[in-house]
Design a protein around this motif. Structure first.
Motif, PDB file in Angstrom:
ATOM      1  N   GLY B 237       0.822  -1.205   0.000  1.00  0.00           N
ATOM      2  CA  GLY B 237       0.000   0.000   0.000  1.00  0.00           C
ATOM      3  C   GLY B 237       0.854   1.252   0.000  1.00  0.00           C
ATOM      4  N   THR B 238       2.114   1.123   0.405  1.00  0.00           N
ATOM      5  CA  THR B 238       3.028   2.267   0.352  1.00  0.00           C
ATOM      6  C   THR B 238       4.094   2.003  -0.711  1.00  0.00           C
ATOM      7  OG1 THR B 238       4.687   1.405   1.862  1.00  0.00           O
ATOM      8  CG2 THR B 238       2.760   2.493   2.850  1.00  0.00           C
ATOM      9  N   TYR B 239       4.619   3.090  -1.235  1.00  0.00           N
ATOM     10  CA  TYR B 239       5.674   2.981  -2.237  1.00  0.00           C
ATOM     11  C   TYR B 239       6.908   2.288  -1.656  1.00  0.00           C
ATOM     12  CZ  TYR B 239       9.567   4.523  -5.148  1.00  0.00           C
ATOM     13  OH  TYR B 239      10.707   4.556  -5.910  1.00  0.00           O
ATOM     14  N   ALA B 240       7.240   2.644  -0.426  1.00  0.00           N
ATOM     15  CA  ALA B 240       8.429   2.037   0.191  1.00  0.00           C
ATOM     16  C   ALA B 240       8.247   0.530   0.336  1.00  0.00           C
ATOM     17  CB  ALA B 240       8.688   2.679   1.560  1.00  0.00           C
ATOM     18  N   ALA B 270      14.019   6.373 -19.070  1.00  0.00           N
ATOM     19  CA  ALA B 270      14.459   6.209 -17.684  1.00  0.00           C
ATOM     20  C   ALA B 270      14.505   7.588 -17.051  1.00  0.00           C
ATOM     21  CB  ALA B 270      15.843   5.566 -17.641  1.00  0.00           C
ATOM     22  N   GLU B 271      13.893   7.735 -15.903  1.00  0.00           N
ATOM     23  CA  GLU B 271      13.882   9.049 -15.247  1.00  0.00           C
ATOM     24  C   GLU B 271      13.669   8.853 -13.756  1.00  0.00           C
ATOM     25  OE1 GLU B 271      10.558  11.506 -16.196  1.00  0.00           O
ATOM     26  OE2 GLU B 271      11.304  13.158 -14.943  1.00  0.00           O
ATOM     27  N   LEU B 272      14.570   9.389 -12.966  1.00  0.00           N
ATOM     28  CA  LEU B 272      14.470   9.218 -11.524  1.00  0.00           C
ATOM     29  C   LEU B 272      13.601  10.319 -10.921  1.00  0.00           C
ATOM     30  CD1 LEU B 272      15.521   7.401  -9.233  1.00  0.00           C
ATOM     31  CD2 LEU B 272      17.362   9.060  -8.905  1.00  0.00           C
ATOM     32  N   LEU B 273      12.509   9.926 -10.313  1.00  0.00           N
ATOM     33  CA  LEU B 273      11.671  10.897  -9.591  1.00  0.00           C
ATOM     34  C   LEU B 273      12.199  11.035  -8.177  1.00  0.00           C
ATOM     35  CD1 LEU B 273       8.183   9.534 -10.718  1.00  0.00           C
ATOM     36  CD2 LEU B 273       9.625  11.252 -11.838  1.00  0.00           C
ATOM     37  N   ASP B 274      11.936  12.198  -7.561  1.00  0.00           N
ATOM     38  CA  ASP B 274      12.346  12.261  -6.160  1.00  0.00           C
ATOM     39  C   ASP B 274      11.342  11.461  -5.324  1.00  0.00           C
ATOM     40  OD1 ASP B 274      10.234  13.917  -5.107  1.00  0.00           O
ATOM     41  OD2 ASP B 274      11.259  15.664  -5.977  1.00  0.00           O
ATOM     42  N   GLU B 275      11.756  11.124  -4.136  1.00  0.00           N
ATOM     43  CA  GLU B 275      11.012  10.177  -3.291  1.00  0.00           C
ATOM     44  C   GLU B 275       9.527  10.559  -3.170  1.00  0.00           C
ATOM     45  OE1 GLU B 275      12.871   7.730  -2.580  1.00  0.00           O
ATOM     46  OE2 GLU B 275      11.690   6.512  -1.197  1.00  0.00           O
ATOM     47  N   GLY B 276       9.295  11.845  -2.868  1.00  0.00           N
ATOM     48  CA  GLY B 276       7.910  12.278  -2.658  1.00  0.00           C
ATOM     49  C   GLY B 276       7.077  12.152  -3.926  1.00  0.00           C
ATOM     50  N   GLU B 277       7.666  12.513  -5.025  1.00  0.00           N
ATOM     51  CA  GLU B 277       6.969  12.436  -6.299  1.00  0.00           C
ATOM     52  C   GLU B 277       6.643  10.981  -6.641  1.00  0.00           C
ATOM     53  OE1 GLU B 277       9.303  14.515  -9.147  1.00  0.00           O
ATOM     54  OE2 GLU B 277       7.662  14.623 -10.614  1.00  0.00           O
ATOM     55  N   ALA B 278       7.612  10.117  -6.406  1.00  0.00           N
ATOM     56  CA  ALA B 278       7.399   8.695  -6.687  1.00  0.00           C
ATOM     57  C   ALA B 278       6.267   8.157  -5.820  1.00  0.00           C
ATOM     58  CB  ALA B 278       8.690   7.917  -6.447  1.00  0.00           C
ATOM     59  N   ARG B 280       3.726   9.814  -4.502  1.00  0.00           N
ATOM     60  CA  ARG B 280       2.437  10.334  -4.960  1.00  0.00           C
ATOM     61  C   ARG B 280       1.986   9.660  -6.247  1.00  0.00           C
ATOM     62  NH1 ARG B 280       4.904  14.928  -3.016  1.00  0.00           N
ATOM     63  NH2 ARG B 280       5.652  15.534  -5.091  1.00  0.00           N
ATOM     64  N   LEU B 281       2.938   9.477  -7.138  1.00  0.00           N
ATOM     65  CA  LEU B 281       2.597   8.829  -8.411  1.00  0.00           C
ATOM     66  C   LEU B 281       2.116   7.399  -8.177  1.00  0.00           C
ATOM     67  CD1 LEU B 281       2.589   8.885 -11.515  1.00  0.00           C
ATOM     68  CD2 LEU B 281       5.026   8.317 -11.477  1.00  0.00           C
ATOM     69  N   TYR B 282       2.826   6.688  -7.323  1.00  0.00           N
ATOM     70  CA  TYR B 282       2.465   5.307  -7.006  1.00  0.00           C
ATOM     71  C   TYR B 282       1.064   5.249  -6.394  1.00  0.00           C
ATOM     72  CZ  TYR B 282       2.719   0.660  -4.857  1.00  0.00           C
ATOM     73  OH  TYR B 282       2.464  -0.639  -4.467  1.00  0.00           O
ATOM     74  N   ALA B 283       0.811   6.154  -5.472  1.00  0.00           N
ATOM     75  CA  ALA B 283      -0.502   6.181  -4.810  1.00  0.00           C
ATOM     76  C   ALA B 283      -1.603   6.458  -5.832  1.00  0.00           C
ATOM     77  CB  ALA B 283      -0.510   7.253  -3.708  1.00  0.00           C
TER      78      ALA B 283
END
Lengths: 483, 483, 483
Positions: B237-240, B270-278, B280-283
């Motif tokens: 349920g979480t990205y982590a 290929a593009e690295l999102l920052d943690e918060g963005e990743a 939010r996107l995952y959610a």
């Protein structure tokens, strides 16, 4: 080829005999290729797509002078002379301008221009076709040069005045089984009818090319649509009437023997609009209120419409996309659209044709023959699509790529995913009647050479190679175009 | 190849002896190629990427009937038959539809369809592989035709019932030193474990292919992610938690012998999102609130994540981008994703892979093997990049281009900028166990022919060519895949 | 090539004699190629584009040590060694960093790195050039290996200390008729002047490369423009002054013998802005208020300006577009722009060059030589355009594609639409003086092999092939570059 003095039938040191032109040099492979070529050399010519005028064959009067026939009317040649600095006006290219006081150049002067720049065409297909044509059609074996060009011109001119060089005689001599012309949707086909009604048995069929009435991006589109309405007796003021008029014209062409249509769009985009949207778009374009994107969407929609009509009336659909017409706008404005200034551009097929193929690609009544000017798409998109969709076939190398090298690339880059039987064999796309045999001969030689390589690598039996050579030269074009 | 009756070991007129199949026809070059080929012909097979089921090797029971094994399961073959008008339902392609009342076609009928269309596969790699397989694996030398197909079917069927045609026996007979399968991230690897625990010494390793859980553009992604959480005992349920679950699965695969992962993305982005963005996107994607662009950005981000994980756990990363899956949506909906309707598209690498290569391309723990379906990128982007970044290697011609012509283009278009040692040798990508030797044999012959050409042009010594042939056939795949 | 011990002049089994390097293996074709090659082998070298420093020729002092000369300064070699895991710092690549405490590697250590990775260059042009250079320039016939590299290094080092290896002596020995260097618009050309004023007759001309002052996307653009104003004594605070300053510099170059300019843009975009727009754009960029799109528009406008200037001052214009410079930003920041991290990208020509060619493409004073790193454009856009516009010529294969395979592709993919006479023959683009003969020799051999194939297929007479070989090797570069 006249350019090998003293080596006419025998090979000079390191040179192939005349009859081995274009066959692979390795002796074993050449031996196989020679054998394959013997099996196809004298097959009748099938010409399902080209640019010969039916009027010339109907009238059956003397063809124009050598320079007009072999240079001015052939933009493959004029463009190359132009690239070497010969002004277009010196080549009598395009329609003569009544406001232009300069005298039209004399045909002999044009012919001399060719001779003076003959070196610049070394190794090019246009020179090879011309050399073969001079030799095999006109019996001229003297190499062309500034010193010989006048006498060659005279000889050609003499030939063209003879009865056996009238269009119908050439057609018969070449063994043309059938020839399809390229005709506007507005053409009344009187020349085709005249040919059909006369005793001469030559089979000359019309080809339906509706770009002038389907491409709303052309300046004269509206005028052409009005004329379409008149000819078809339909109210083209409405979208429904416009569609009926086109269906009507296709029927007319079919009743005159047409088996195919041809579409020359800037892109391969196909997209079906819903009825209301199509009506509104058509109305906007007719009112000259559309923009470039509207014209492109309308072309995409019409490609879907033409595919649908093909399913219904059985006319085989050809698509020739990807040329940027009139790259050189100032010269096009001055000399017209036939100056050799069209340039290929990168062309997308996988996304563009998806709606069309999903909808009609499995319909046994439908057949789509796609050509390309973007060779990167051979192995990437076109061969994989043709190796899946039953309705899709690949046209042979087109225009800039109709050369020994281009024909080899086509085979080498499509064989693995499309095989031979998802291609249509050869179509000559010729611009002058005398050049037709040379074009077919080049394709037959190159295909036999390619097949011989497969035999030599033991990837194909000699028997299968023989059959395939005949398929490519003769059977497949007839099958593909329903001729 | 059975198709050369009477010419089994000796050359017929103009034909190569059997053992010279695919070698260059010029006698000197062929002599060199033959010598090189003798040095690699019997080397063990290394198969670091393919589509054989571990279950088949674990169970070691009779393989399916000849038609299912060699036709229905091989979309290279079914697509071509389909292009000739054979309906997909007549080929038993895809999962059987419980609502579809039509009887599944009999295997023998399917086999007859192949024989009836055998001419359409002339010169194609699928036919060549099949001919080689019939001959070298099953000992069948009769050419396939409508007249012979029934007896060949019977012979094949008999063979498949014998002990020496059970999967493990074939594996051993083929000299397979190691085979890597392609497995979902959700696979519990029980078949691989079963193989490892039994006395049979065959080395069958899993390959980690996480597309089902990493590609949020797939309809079943959410379900797959939930299952991932269960298997890995992580809160997805979480990205982590999701990232930890993937790392956990990679560890599980590695502990079962996996040395590589594989990623089949629509593009190479290929593009690295920052943690918060990743996060939010995952959610957003998990909540089914994302769009197509979100799915593409998430794939691009996950490519960076997988590269980072590869640096940490040492699994070699493979990338197979650029296929438009299910080009024919109606047929895909009806018959599934394995019908041969995937079409290559133009693929960009230089901009797309830049962030990944800048970040990890110099890391000695990292290795990225890139494949392509867009051959225009061989010389333009891929070979130049592989000739600079230490971590980047080029995979061999893939899918549509795994053919003699395709293998030659690959070498001729990558040698100048990448050399041989930035490529990984051959990977067979096979879809049936019996076809594996034929695929390797084609690659070995073609590479030896290519090397022989370099020797004949004096660009490589014979000794170096010998070494390089062994590198390409055996050493490089082991090195590249850390096997 | 030193790598064929015991086969120096005679052919070993299956190997060509030394003098047949790179010629086609088929004996008949090879015989023709050999004859053609004899006609061009000893022609003077014309080098209209390269990267040798005029300073070296002016000073005429000892060239640097073997490793600096043949490895560190040649990014073709360093990039490949780097791809095999050799750190850039171990190759003494780029400017030394004063803050970097690590010792610069010893030249001999760098040379050993090459020997240790020599296998990775098998079959690559860089290895072939190096082998030819070692043998023909330095007389070294021992194959390079870890065991021989030290003695070879010593031998090279000894040679480089001798008078007959000083730059002017090499220039004379190589038969260089003329060499054009690549120089910043800010260069004061003192070295060229020094050469011209001294008794040594070597013809070393400057080439005008204004990217540093014309590409506003470069970080140092503003500084360069200021310097331009100083040198040209113009007020570059205004657009008009900037243009005058550039015209002034071109005059200065022309007065020092320059006949050409060179432009290395990311794309081929050309677009003429109106005067006011150009002024505003220039002012914005000068004020550092422009963005990436502004820089691209300014480059496109400047391409039009440079074309206009070429019409006026007669300097031949070269365009080298399509390289993504410094793909690896972190390493570029650390080691500079000359590390081999530039990567080709897809490049568009048909739309991009249209405004330029429409405006100037028919001007007899104008000549544009276009190069590409995107081989898909050879047959699709470039050859068709060069076969129409009088002013457009095609440069030879560039950079990544300057290899035997690349040279063959170029001919095979451009011949049909552009012929030979819309290409400029060979330009070596060399990065070290000793490598120049090897580069020309490869091109001459490959072109003779290609022409021999045409003769063997009877597409060209032997006499025409002889003439064409001389055209490609010698006459066309002189004509095209007005040398």
């Amino acid at each position: 080829m006249t350019a090998f003095p003293g080596q006419d039938e025998a090979a000079g040191p390191g040179l192939a005999p005349r009859d081995d032109r274009l066959l692979p040099p390795e002796p074993t492979v050449r031996g196989i290729a020679r054998e394959l070529y013997r099996g196809v050399r004298d097959l009748p010519l099938v010409s399902p797509h080209g640019h010969i005028e039916a009027a010339d064959l109907a009238a059956n009067v003397r063809l124009p002078d050598p320079a007009t026939l072999l240079i001015s009317r052939d933009h493959y040649v004029t463009r190359l002379l132009h690239s070497q600095g010969v002004p277009l006006e010196a080549l009598a290219v395009g329609p003569s301008d009544p406001h232009d006081r300069r005298a039209t150049p004399q045909p002999r002067e044009i012919w001399r221009r060719l001779a003076a720049n003959w070196h610049a065409l070394r190794g090019m297909p246009s020179r090879f076709w011309l050399e073969q044509t001079l030799e095999t059609v006109f019996g001229i074996r003297t190499p062309l040069s500034p010193g010989t060009c006048d006498s060659i011109y005279d000889e050609l001119d003499d030939c063209l005045g003879r009865e056996d060089f009238l269009p119908q005689a050439l057609f018969d001599r070449f063994g043309l089984e059938v020839m399809v012309t390229t005709d506007s949707a507005l053409d009344l086909l009187e020349h085709h009818r005249a040919i059909a009604e006369r005793p001469w048995p030559g089979r000359v069929l019309p080809g339906f090319r509706p770009d002038d009435v389907a491409d709303a991006g052309r300046p004269a589109w509206r005028t052409a649509v009005e004329r379409l309405g008149e000819i078809a007796s339909e109210n083209v003021g409405t979208y429904a009437g416009y569609i009926r008029a086109l269906e009507n014209r296709r029927q007319f062409f079919a009743s005159h023997g047409a088996t195919s249509t041809d579409h020359g769009h800037p892109s391969a985009s196909a997209e079906l609009l819903d009825e209301g949207e199509a009506e509104r778009l058509y109305a906007r374009l007719l009112a000259r209120a559309g923009d470039l994107a509207d014209a492109e969407r309308f072309r995409a929609h019409m490609l879907m419409q033409f595919a649908r009509m093909s399913c219904e009336d059985g006319l085989v659909m050809q698509l020739h996309p990807g040329a940027m017409r009139g790259h050189d706008r100032p010269m096009t404005a001055r000399f017209g659209t036939d100056i050799g200034a069209d340039i290929p551009t990168a062309t997308e097929y996988a996304h563009s044709l998806r709606p069309l193929l999903e909808r009609h690609g499995h319909d046994p009544r439908f057949r789509l023959i796609v050509f390309t000017l973007d060779e990167a798409t051979y192995s990437r998109e076109l061969a994989p699509m043709a190796g899946y969709y039953p309705a899709l076939l690949l046209g042979p190398p087109w225009w800039f790529h109709d050369s020994p090298e281009g024909l080899r690339r086509f085979r080498a880059w499509t064989l693995e995913s499309a095989g031979f039987f998802n291609t249509v064999g050869f179509t000559d796309d010729a611009r002058s009647l005398p050049s037709i045999p040379a074009r077919h001969d080049v394709a037959r030689r190159v295909d036999c050479g390619f097949l011989a390589g497969l035999v030599a690598e033991r990837r194909l039996t000699l028997e299968d190679a023989h059959e395939t050579a005949i398929d490519l030269a003769y059977r497949l074009p007839k099958l593909a175009y329903r001729l």
